[in-house]
Structures are given as C-alpha cells and as structure tokens.
Write an enzyme that holds these catalytic residues in place. Structure first.
Site, mmCIF file in Angstrom:
data_model
loop_
_atom_site.group_PDB
_atom_site.id
_atom_site.type_symbol
_atom_site.label_atom_id
_atom_site.label_comp_id
_atom_site.label_asym_id
_atom_site.label_seq_id
_atom_site.Cartn_x
_atom_site.Cartn_y
_atom_site.Cartn_z
ATOM 1 N N CYS A 91 17.539 39.389 36.575
ATOM 2 C CA CYS A 91 18.332 39.781 37.742
ATOM 3 C C CYS A 91 18.739 41.227 37.556
ATOM 4 C CB CYS A 91 19.552 38.881 37.880
ATOM 5 S SG CYS A 91 20.619 39.307 39.271
ATOM 6 N N HIS A 93 20.526 43.453 39.704
ATOM 7 C CA HIS A 93 21.932 43.776 39.987
ATOM 8 C C HIS A 93 22.834 43.123 38.945
ATOM 9 C CE1 HIS A 93 23.041 39.804 41.683
ATOM 10 N NE2 HIS A 93 24.266 40.226 41.452
ATOM 11 N N HIS A 225 12.444 34.420 47.238
ATOM 12 C CA HIS A 225 12.923 35.664 47.833
ATOM 13 C C HIS A 225 11.891 36.182 48.837
ATOM 14 C CE1 HIS A 225 14.802 35.419 43.836
ATOM 15 N NE2 HIS A 225 15.797 36.152 44.308
ATOM 16 N N ASP A 250 20.877 38.986 49.752
ATOM 17 C CA ASP A 250 21.362 39.853 48.690
ATOM 18 C C ASP A 250 22.161 40.973 49.323
ATOM 19 O OD1 ASP A 250 21.736 41.410 46.388
ATOM 20 O OD2 ASP A 250 19.746 40.939 45.622
ATOM 21 N N CYS A 254 18.934 44.958 45.283
ATOM 22 C CA CYS A 254 18.115 44.012 44.514
ATOM 23 C C CYS A 254 17.215 44.742 43.510
ATOM 24 C CB CYS A 254 17.265 43.144 45.432
ATOM 25 S SG CYS A 254 16.463 41.778 44.563
ATOM 26 N N GLY A 255 17.599 44.671 42.235
ATOM 27 C CA GLY A 255 16.855 45.396 41.204
ATOM 28 C C GLY A 255 15.462 44.858 40.950
ATOM 29 N N THR A 256 15.332 43.529 40.814
ATOM 30 C CA THR A 256 13.996 42.976 40.593
ATOM 31 C C THR A 256 13.156 43.070 41.868
ATOM 32 O OG1 THR A 256 14.908 40.746 40.956
ATOM 33 C CG2 THR A 256 14.655 41.475 38.684
#
Length: 333
Positions: A91, A93, A225, A250, A254-256
C-alpha cells in the site's frame, strides 16, 4: 474501564487518505516471510482487521498498517497492510503514513535532512526516504516493488455496461485502467455513484472471467481496483478516480496505483525513465512518481518506481473491546 483487548495506534492521513498505524496490542504474526504473515492473518486473524477498520471504530474507507518485527535482515520494520477491502500485499499511501508515523513517534533513529527506513512488506522490500526538518516528516519518497503491465488494451464484457476496453498492471496490487470517456462518465464527484458501480462491475467481470495471478507472490490473484482515467490525462499529469472493492474511492492519489499507471505508460513508450509523473486524486491531491530503472518479474519486463507524497499525524489511539460490546468485530453498514 473494562477491556478484553487494547490496541495502540498512530493515526495518519496521506493526502486525505487515512492509515491507522498499529504500534502495539497484536503481537508478532506467525510466518517466515511478510507474505506468509499476511496469509496467516487472512486465515486466522481477520477479525482484528474488522475490529480496527469497520464501524464503529473505523469507517467505509478505512485503511491501516500493522507494524511487525522484520522477517529479513535488511529491513528495519515489517508491515502487514489492512483495509476494509482486505489485506494488501503493498500500500503506497499506507507506507507513506507508516514512515511518517515512525519518524514522528521516534520509533526509528531520525537523521536530517533524510531518514531512510527499510520496510519488509508482503510484496517485497520497500525503502522509504523521509525528508525531515526540525524533527518533522515533511514528505516521503518510497522506492516501490517492481511494477509491470499484465495486459494492454484488453476488452471484457461487463454486464450492464457492454464491452469495455482496459489495461491491467501491477504496482503492488493489480489495477484495471479504464478511460472515463470510454464508459461515458465525467471526472466529476457528483457522478461518483455511477463511477463506483461501473468499477465494481468491471472488477467482478475480470475476477470471474480472466483473473490475474502474480508470478511470484502467493495469494495475489484478483483485481480489487479500477483506475478511471480522466480526459486530458497524459504521461506528465494524470487525473483519476480510484474505485476500490467492496465500494469506496481512494482519497489519496494511490501509490501502488501510481506505480501501475507508470508501468502502463512505460509499456506504451510514453513515459521514459527518470521523468517526473504527477498523479492527481479524485479530491485533488498529488503524488510525484518516477521510474528509476528496469528489471524483470518472472518473464515480464518491469520497472522500478518511486513515489513522493506527504502524510500527517492526525491522532493517537487506544482501541478497546468491552467484553459486553455487541459488535466485537465491528460491522459493515
């Protein structure tokens, strides 16, 4: 005050998206690797995820991370990620929130101007470089796990929506990327219910008809997602609405998901290495991503992403369970 359970946490938010960073009260989760711990948690301890993430202690868009001793010698801390949708392998974030909490709470040796924290995650080693001034975590740049494109411009029949074009990429989780124009929806929060309904239908179709399977990480075999790309987005600045199972958005960029989006753009030849990429969330927050190298994952060409973002400590908590509480594992409403 009666309590049969006490769990300590530092609450943070990353560009508006919460991370409840669990610092005590759970103990060491069994497992020889971080992913084995994730799988053990799913099978045996998922009531704790519901206790911390669902109402009345959490809410329908809650996210968290459980700090653990590392299972590998090159890491400082281990992490198991939890949220209302389940236990994630990675994850982005949440990692920014974890690194911020570790610095702000003094749980790592803090050095200025940069404190480096090596995290043992279920998806692999993730390095967080925290920009620190006057003891404050100003921003975090994470070196994420290798990311790759699974499918480009595939199509799938989605009940109620017809044939939809999408791409699928992995950035720590699997993401289906769909152009909002292709499903006839605007980048407008007033239309969020329609966007979310379409996203959930796309997830169901992919997971029923053609689910992904990570070549190296056990149990990563679904898409939860859908990254709806707004009109006008390109390889410099992209805007999106991130629909997530079982029914929320989100709040962060969203980092990923940013990692997956950069992998897709790289596969198309649109995003070069060492080039800034700005990803904007549905509520207007920004992450800055870069691809810093190439590698492989199994037989797939992959890239090495970094993500820079900000998080803030929003609270300190002790979460209690009164033995007479009628909702010992929380509830979903």
């Amino acid at each position: 005050m009666r309590s049969s359970r006490v769990i300590q946490a530092v609450d943070t938010h990353t560009e508006g998206m919460p991370t409840r960073v669990v610092t005590g009260g759970i103990g060491t989760i069994p497992g020889e690797t971080a992913n084995e711990r994730r799988l053990h948690f799913i099978e045996h301890l998922d009531h704790l995820r519901h206790f911390l993430m669902d109402e009345p202690r959490g809410h329908g868009a809650m996210s968290g991370a459980i700090l653990q001793p590392p299972t590998r010698p090159d890491a400082d801390w281990g992490v198991v990620y939890i949220e209302v949708s389940g236990c994630l392998p990675m994850c982005g974030h949440g990692t920014i929130g974890v690194a911020t909490a570790l610095v702000e709470a003094g749980m790592v040796t803090v050095t200025e101007p940069v404190t480096t924290i090596r995290l043992d995650t279920p998806a692999g080693l993730v390095i967080a470089n925290v920009a620190v001034s006057d003891g404050h975590a100003d921003s975090v740049t994470i070196e994420n796990v290798p990311s790759f494109t699974e499918r480009l411009d595939a199509t799938i029949d989605v009940p109620g929506h017809g044939s939809i074009s999408y791409s699928l990429a992995f950035g720590g989780n699997y993401y289906a990327m769909v152009n909002l124009d292709d499903v006839g929806l605007p980048f407008d929060r007033a239309c969020k219910d329609d966007i979310l309904g379409c996203g959930l239908a796309i997830m169901d179709a992919i997971n029923s008809l053609d689910p992904p399977k990570h070549p190296e990480i056990a149990g990563v075999d679904h898409c939860h997602h859908v990254e709806f790309i707004a009109s006008g987005s390109d390889a410099r600045h992209s805007r999106h609405a991130m629909a997530i199972h079982p029914g929320w958005f989100d709040r962060s960029p969203c980092g990923t998901g940013t990692s997956a989006r950069m992998a897709e753009l790289w596969s198309r030849g649109e995003l070069a290495l060492n080039t800034d990429f700005v990803n904007e969330s549905f509520i207007g927050g920004h992450f800055v991503g870069r691809l810093i190298g190439e590698t492989t994952v199994g037989d797939r060409a992959a890239v090495l992403p970094t993500i820079t973002g900000r998080a803030w400590v929003s609270g300190l908590g002790q979460y209690l369970l009164d033995p007479s509480d009628p909702f010992p594992a929380g509830f979903i409403f």
